[in-house]
Enzyme design. Structure first.
Site: not given
Ligand code: UD1
Length: 369
Positions: A203-205, A287
């Site tokens: 997860l990093h967006r 993501d």
């Protein structure tokens, strides 16, 4: 023929590695420039080691910043390199700020640009990567496309056909080359997860991790899924900061000893460890762009925590479904997958481990002599 190859951020390294190799085999004079967009050992150097990438000839050491700040810093620092080196061509990969910054700089100096992973479109201009994709393609001379949607998108944007080359996916070249080795290691070191059914999360967006509501929804959904299956979560530096800032760490555990139910955070993993972890997983939540493609080739169900994808072949052909940041949808998709209602999937056209070969052969045809 002299070519400058550009890397900057984590997802660039696995896309570039096979190209560097093929260029070496073809005797091309190449200069590897690292912009330094990613600089932590675990986000950068570890990948050079795992992928046996040569040490960059030049590191611009730009580091973090705002989008304009980072893009502008790269342009200022790379311009004198291009002027001194006078390459016949620069080659950029993917959609990160380093990709766009170097493409603009070269194009204004009259140096031809080749873009690997051209034509992908999410049609979501709130994503910084979508801006980078559209603009980089607009000023590139060679557009190397990884899936057929890319050809249609480029044609619809008026790109001349002679610039477009459908070559396949260099990230998959890297996966196929390293898969066996990755599957033979213990991806989490002393924490043994072989023979356990587990899931993997990345997860990093900004849209997911910088919005408290979205991040909370996602973690709550994952917490419910993780009651029946431990989830391993190698956390991006941006995401760790936000988890703490939003007070969400209580729903997560540190990984040590045995894993049972729950979400277990680890530091970002190197290429081989992450590939090994993913290859053994029952389910992946992400993501990321590239992981949607890697899970398709590995045949592992992927639940993408976004409302759109620039890689539609992973849905039409692969193992991917979109769930956004919607708590109920994430849980429903996971249940469906865990109950065995998977999708039939296949390997997209030309994802055969030979994309870099095709790229180098086009470049030799067009630019040598
Ligand atoms: C970048 C790419 C994204 C890619 C992702 C993979 C752009 C616009 N985005 O996003 O497409 O999927 O890389 O990781 O180029 N940070 C560190 N250490 C590092 C690198 C970053 O702590 O080595 C921190 C920075 O301080 C910053 C945050 O992570 O706060 C974001 O880094 P940045 O390079 O701006 O974008 P990413 O989110 O990593």
């Amino acid at each position: 023929m002299k070519i400058i190859n550009i890397v900057g951020a984590r997802p660039n390294f696995m896309k570039m590695a096979p190209i560097v190799n093929e260029m070496k085999n073809a005797g091309i004079n190449q200069v590897l420039v690292h912009t330094g967009q990613h600089y932590d050992h675990k986000m950068s150097k570890l990948f050079f080691e795992d992928l046996a990438l040569p040490r960059p000839h030049i590191n611009l050491e730009v580091g973090s910043g705002t989008h304009a700040g980072q893009t502008g810093d790269i342009m200022k620092k790379v311009e004198p390199v291009f002027i001194t080196e006078r390459p016949d061509l620069i080659l950029v990969v993917g959609d990160v700020n380093s990709t766009l910054a170097c493409a603009i700089t070269a194009s204004k100096l009259g140096i031809p640009v080749a873009h690997v992973e051209a034509g992908l479109r999410s049609f979501d201009r709130t994503m910084p990567e979508e801006i980078n994709r559209v603009l980089t393609d607009a000023i590139s001379d060679c557009l190397f496309v990884s899936e057929d949607s890319g050809i249609d998108n480029l044609k619809n944007e008026g790109m001349p056909e002679e610039k477009i080359f459908f070559v396949g996916n260099t990230m998959i070249d890297t996966l196929l080359e390293h898969r066996k080795k990755a599957e033979s290691i213990s991806p989490l070191g002393t924490v043994h997860i072989k023979n356990i059914s587990y899931g993997v999360v990345t997860l990093h967006r900004p849209n997911n991790v910088e919005n408290r509501e979205n991040l909370k929804n996602i973690i709550e959904a994952l917490a419910i899924v993780s009651r029946g299956m431990p989830l391993i979560f190698p956390v991006h530096p941006r995401t760790v900061k936000k988890i703490d800032e939003f007070g969400l760490r209580g729903m997560l555990s540190e990984i040590r000893g045995n894993v049972s139910s729950g979400i277990y955070m680890t530091e970002p993993l190197g290429y081989l460890n992450f590939l090994g972890l993913m290859a053994g997983a029952g389910l992946v939540f992400t993501d990321s762009g590239g992981i949607q493609e890697e899970t398709t080739v590995l045949g592992i169900p992927c639940i993408t925590l976004r409302d759109n994808t620039e890689r539609p072949v992973t849905i039409t052909y692969g193992t991917n479904v979109l769930a956004g940041a919607d708590k109920n949808k994430i849980i429903a998709c996971a249940k469906e997958r865990l109950n065995g209602y998977g999708k039939d999937s296949g390997i997209p056209e030309l994802w055969d481990g030979k994309a870099a070969k095709r790229i180098v052969s086009v470049l030799i045809d067009k630019f040598s002599g």
